[in-house]
Design a protein around this motif. Structure first.
Motif, PDB file in Angstrom:
ATOM      1  N   LEU A  38       0.830  -1.204   0.000  1.00 49.86           N
ATOM      2  CA  LEU A  38       0.000   0.000   0.000  1.00 49.86           C
ATOM      3  C   LEU A  38       0.868   1.260   0.000  1.00 49.86           C
ATOM      4  CD1 LEU A  38      -2.930  -0.644   2.522  1.00 49.86           C
ATOM      5  CD2 LEU A  38      -3.161  -0.058   0.115  1.00 49.86           C
ATOM      6  N   SER A  39       1.853   1.287   0.884  1.00 47.75           N
ATOM      7  CA  SER A  39       2.730   2.450   1.021  1.00 47.75           C
ATOM      8  C   SER A  39       3.476   2.746  -0.281  1.00 47.75           C
ATOM      9  CB  SER A  39       3.724   2.214   2.162  1.00 47.75           C
ATOM     10  OG  SER A  39       4.530   3.346   2.362  1.00 47.75           O
ATOM     11  N   ALA A  40       3.993   1.694  -0.915  1.00 50.59           N
ATOM     12  CA  ALA A  40       4.740   1.869  -2.167  1.00 50.59           C
ATOM     13  C   ALA A  40       3.834   2.370  -3.289  1.00 50.59           C
ATOM     14  CB  ALA A  40       5.400   0.553  -2.569  1.00 50.59           C
ATOM     15  N   LEU A  41       2.606   1.874  -3.337  1.00 51.87           N
ATOM     16  CA  LEU A  41       1.652   2.320  -4.358  1.00 51.87           C
ATOM     17  C   LEU A  41       1.277   3.786  -4.157  1.00 51.87           C
ATOM     18  CD1 LEU A  41      -0.680  -0.819  -4.515  1.00 51.87           C
ATOM     19  CD2 LEU A  41       0.865  -0.043  -6.320  1.00 51.87           C
ATOM     20  N   VAL A  42       1.168   4.200  -2.898  1.00 55.39           N
ATOM     21  CA  VAL A  42       0.879   5.602  -2.600  1.00 55.39           C
ATOM     22  C   VAL A  42       2.017   6.485  -3.100  1.00 55.39           C
ATOM     23  CG1 VAL A  42       0.624   7.312  -0.754  1.00 55.39           C
ATOM     24  CG2 VAL A  42      -0.651   5.177  -0.634  1.00 55.39           C
ATOM     25  N   LYS A  43       3.259   6.066  -2.833  1.00 55.99           N
ATOM     26  CA  LYS A  43       4.427   6.843  -3.272  1.00 55.99           C
ATOM     27  C   LYS A  43       4.466   6.997  -4.783  1.00 55.99           C
ATOM     28  CE  LYS A  43       7.355   5.771   0.686  1.00 55.99           C
ATOM     29  NZ  LYS A  43       8.524   5.007   1.192  1.00 55.99           N
ATOM     30  N   GLU A  44       3.950   6.001  -5.496  1.00 55.86           N
ATOM     31  CA  GLU A  44       3.924   6.069  -6.960  1.00 55.86           C
ATOM     32  C   GLU A  44       2.641   6.721  -7.481  1.00 55.86           C
ATOM     33  OE1 GLU A  44       4.746   2.329  -8.855  1.00 55.86           O
ATOM     34  OE2 GLU A  44       6.836   2.339  -8.194  1.00 55.86           O
ATOM     35  N   ASN A  45       1.827   7.224  -6.546  1.00 55.26           N
ATOM     36  CA  ASN A  45       0.560   7.887  -6.898  1.00 55.26           C
ATOM     37  C   ASN A  45      -0.390   6.985  -7.698  1.00 55.26           C
ATOM     38  OD1 ASN A  45       0.797  10.507  -5.672  1.00 55.26           O
ATOM     39  ND2 ASN A  45       2.354  10.996  -7.191  1.00 55.26           N
ATOM     40  N   GLY A  75      -3.080   8.102   0.851  1.00 61.38           N
ATOM     41  CA  GLY A  75      -3.288   7.878  -0.574  1.00 61.38           C
ATOM     42  C   GLY A  75      -4.522   8.590  -1.094  1.00 61.38           C
ATOM     43  N   LEU A  76      -5.609   8.507  -0.336  1.00 58.23           N
ATOM     44  CA  LEU A  76      -6.845   9.170  -0.750  1.00 58.23           C
ATOM     45  C   LEU A  76      -6.674  10.684  -0.775  1.00 58.23           C
ATOM     46  CD1 LEU A  76      -9.446   7.023   1.250  1.00 58.23           C
ATOM     47  CD2 LEU A  76      -9.095   7.010  -1.231  1.00 58.23           C
ATOM     48  N   GLY A  80      -6.860  13.533  -3.901  1.00 64.45           N
ATOM     49  CA  GLY A  80      -7.916  14.528  -3.806  1.00 64.45           C
ATOM     50  C   GLY A  80      -9.256  13.960  -3.395  1.00 64.45           C
ATOM     51  N   LYS A  81      -9.265  12.716  -2.916  1.00 61.38           N
ATOM     52  CA  LYS A  81     -10.525  12.058  -2.531  1.00 61.38           C
ATOM     53  C   LYS A  81     -10.749  12.240  -1.023  1.00 61.38           C
ATOM     54  CE  LYS A  81     -10.135   8.696  -6.281  1.00 61.38           C
ATOM     55  NZ  LYS A  81     -10.197   7.285  -6.691  1.00 61.38           N
ATOM     56  N   LEU A  82     -10.984  13.488  -0.647  1.00 62.83           N
ATOM     57  CA  LEU A  82     -11.047  13.834   0.772  1.00 62.83           C
ATOM     58  C   LEU A  82     -12.304  13.308   1.460  1.00 62.83           C
ATOM     59  CD1 LEU A  82      -9.639  17.421   0.387  1.00 62.83           C
ATOM     60  CD2 LEU A  82      -8.463  15.475   1.369  1.00 62.83           C
ATOM     61  N   ASN A 105      -3.202  14.640  10.936  1.00 62.76           N
ATOM     62  CA  ASN A 105      -2.272  15.500  10.190  1.00 62.76           C
ATOM     63  C   ASN A 105      -2.411  15.292   8.687  1.00 62.76           C
ATOM     64  OD1 ASN A 105      -1.244  16.671  12.472  1.00 62.76           O
ATOM     65  ND2 ASN A 105       0.678  15.519  12.477  1.00 62.76           N
ATOM     66  N   THR A 106      -2.587  14.035   8.299  1.00 65.07           N
ATOM     67  CA  THR A 106      -2.729  13.710   6.875  1.00 65.07           C
ATOM     68  C   THR A 106      -3.969  14.355   6.293  1.00 65.07           C
ATOM     69  OG1 THR A 106      -1.640  11.581   7.266  1.00 65.07           O
ATOM     70  CG2 THR A 106      -2.853  11.821   5.209  1.00 65.07           C
ATOM     71  N   LEU A 107      -5.057  14.303   7.037  1.00 66.43           N
ATOM     72  CA  LEU A 107      -6.315  14.889   6.562  1.00 66.43           C
ATOM     73  C   LEU A 107      -6.224  16.418   6.527  1.00 66.43           C
ATOM     74  CD1 LEU A 107      -8.995  13.832   5.549  1.00 66.43           C
ATOM     75  CD2 LEU A 107      -9.896  13.997   7.870  1.00 66.43           C
ATOM     76  N   VAL A 108      -5.604  17.005   7.547  1.00 64.83           N
ATOM     77  CA  VAL A 108      -5.396  18.461   7.578  1.00 64.83           C
ATOM     78  C   VAL A 108      -4.572  18.895   6.364  1.00 64.83           C
ATOM     79  CG1 VAL A 108      -4.177  20.328   8.793  1.00 64.83           C
ATOM     80  CG2 VAL A 108      -5.643  18.762  10.076  1.00 64.83           C
ATOM     81  N   ASP A 109      -3.498  18.163   6.092  1.00 62.94           N
ATOM     82  CA  ASP A 109      -2.638  18.469   4.942  1.00 62.94           C
ATOM     83  C   ASP A 109      -3.415  18.334   3.628  1.00 62.94           C
ATOM     84  OD1 ASP A 109       0.112  18.938   3.808  1.00 62.94           O
ATOM     85  OD2 ASP A 109      -0.273  16.980   2.928  1.00 62.94           O
ATOM     86  N   GLY A 110      -4.261  17.325   3.553  1.00 63.84           N
ATOM     87  CA  GLY A 110      -5.059  17.115   2.349  1.00 63.84           C
ATOM     88  C   GLY A 110      -5.966  18.293   2.048  1.00 63.84           C
ATOM     89  N   TYR A 111      -6.634  18.806   3.084  1.00 65.17           N
ATOM     90  CA  TYR A 111      -7.536  19.946   2.880  1.00 65.17           C
ATOM     91  C   TYR A 111      -6.753  21.226   2.600  1.00 65.17           C
ATOM     92  CZ  TYR A 111     -12.010  17.740   3.727  1.00 65.17           C
ATOM     93  OH  TYR A 111     -13.138  16.974   3.596  1.00 65.17           O
TER      94      TYR A 111
END
Length: 244
Positions: A38-45, A75-76, A80-82, A105-111
Motif C-alpha cells: 500500500l505504502s509503495a503504491l501511494v508513493k507512486e501515486n 493515498g486518498l 484529492g478524494k477527501l 495531520n494527513t487529513l489536515v494536509d489534504g484539505y
C-alpha cells in the motif's frame, strides 16, 4: 515473502500481480506484505491500485491496523478524494482502531493542499475534532496549518496559529518560519518578515534557500532592489552556496 521482496526491490508490477494472484490460490496474505505494498503504491501515486488493494484486504478478511489506515488515508488525500478519506475514519472505528495524530495531520494536509473556498474552515473543524478526541496537534500539524493559511492569503490567521503553537509549548522550526516569512512577503509585510527572520536566527535556526528566496521575492515585488541585493549577498557568506 514474495510480495514483500518485490516491494523492497521496487518491482511494483510484480508485487501488485503477486497480491492479486495470491487470492487465486486461496492464500491469505499478512500485513507484513500488504502494508508495504500500500505504502509503495501511494508513493507512486497509483491511487486506483491503492483503493483496490485496500478493498481486497477487507474482502479477504486481512485485518487492517493503524498503519494500514494511515497509509490509505494518505493515498486518498493525495488523490484529492477527501470525502472518501473522511469515510475511512468511520471504517477505523468499526475495526476498533482509532485515529492518531498522524491520521489527523494527513487529513489536515489534504484539505490545506486542496484549494478552493472553505478549505481552511474545514481544516480548523478537523483540528477541533482532533482536540475533542484528546489527540493534540504537534509541530507537523501547526506547520501544515500555518502554510495553508499563508497560501490562502490569511496571514493574520497564520500568525495566530504561530502564537498558539508556542503557547502549547511546541517549538517552531525552519519550516514554520519559512512559511510565515513567505506569507508575510507575499502580503507586502516586509518589515514583519525581516523581524521574523531576525527572531529565527536569534533562536539558532539557520535560514535556508527557501528563506532567502522568500525575502528576495518580497523585496523585488516592492522594487526594493537594494535590500534584495543585500539579502542575495548574504547567501554567499554562508557555508553553502545554492545553485542559481
Amino acid at each position: 515473502m514474495l510480495v514483500f521482496a518485490y516491494v523492497r526491490n521496487l518491482e511494483m508490477h510484480s508485487a501488485y500481480e503477486g497480491f492479486k494472484r495470491a487470492q487465486d490460490y486461496g492464500f491469505k496474505l499478512s500485513l507484513t506484505s500488504c502494508n508495504p505494498l500500500l505504502s509503495a503504491l501511494v508513493k507512486e501515486n497509483r491511487i486506483g491500485d491503492v483503493e483496490y488493494v485496500y478493498k481486497e484486504m477487507i474482502k479477504r478478511r486481512i485485518r487492517p491496523n493503524l498503519n494500514t489506515f494511515n497509509v490509505f488515508v494518505n493515498g486518498l488525500c493525495r488523490g484529492g478524494k477527501l470525502n472518501k478519506a473522511e469515510d475511512v475514519f468511520e471504517d477505523m472505528k468499526a475495526w476498533g482502531v482509532f485515529p492518531n495524530v498522524v491520521t489527523y495531520n494527513t487529513l489536515v494536509d489534504g484539505y490545506c493542499k486542496r484549494g478552493g473556498a472553505g478549505k481552511m474552515y474545514k481544516t480548523e473543524a478537523i483540528m477541533n475534532e482532533m482536540v475533542a478526541e484528546k489527540i493534540f496537534p504537534n509541530e507537523v500539524t501547526f506547520n501544515t496549518l500555518i502554510d495553508g493559511f499563508c497560501k490562502d492569503e490569511n496571514v493574520l490567521a497564520a500568525e495566530k496559529a504561530f502564537e498558539e503553537m508556542q503557547k502549547q509549548g511546541l517549538k517552531p522550526n525552519t519550516v514554520t518560519y519559512n512559511s510565515l516569512i513567505n506569507g508575510l512577503c507575499n502580503n507586502g509585510k516586509l518589515e514583519e518578515a525581516v523581524d521574523l527572520w531576525d527572531m529565527m536566527v536569534g533562536l539558532g535556526l539557520k535560514p535556508n534557500i527557501v528563506t532567502y528566496n522568500a525575502l528576495i521575492n518580497g523585496f523585488c515585488k516592492k522594487k526594493m532592489m537594494k535590500e534584495a541585493k543585500k539579502v542575495f549577498d548574504d547567501i554567499t557568506e554562508q557555508e553553502w552556496f545554492p545553485m542559481l
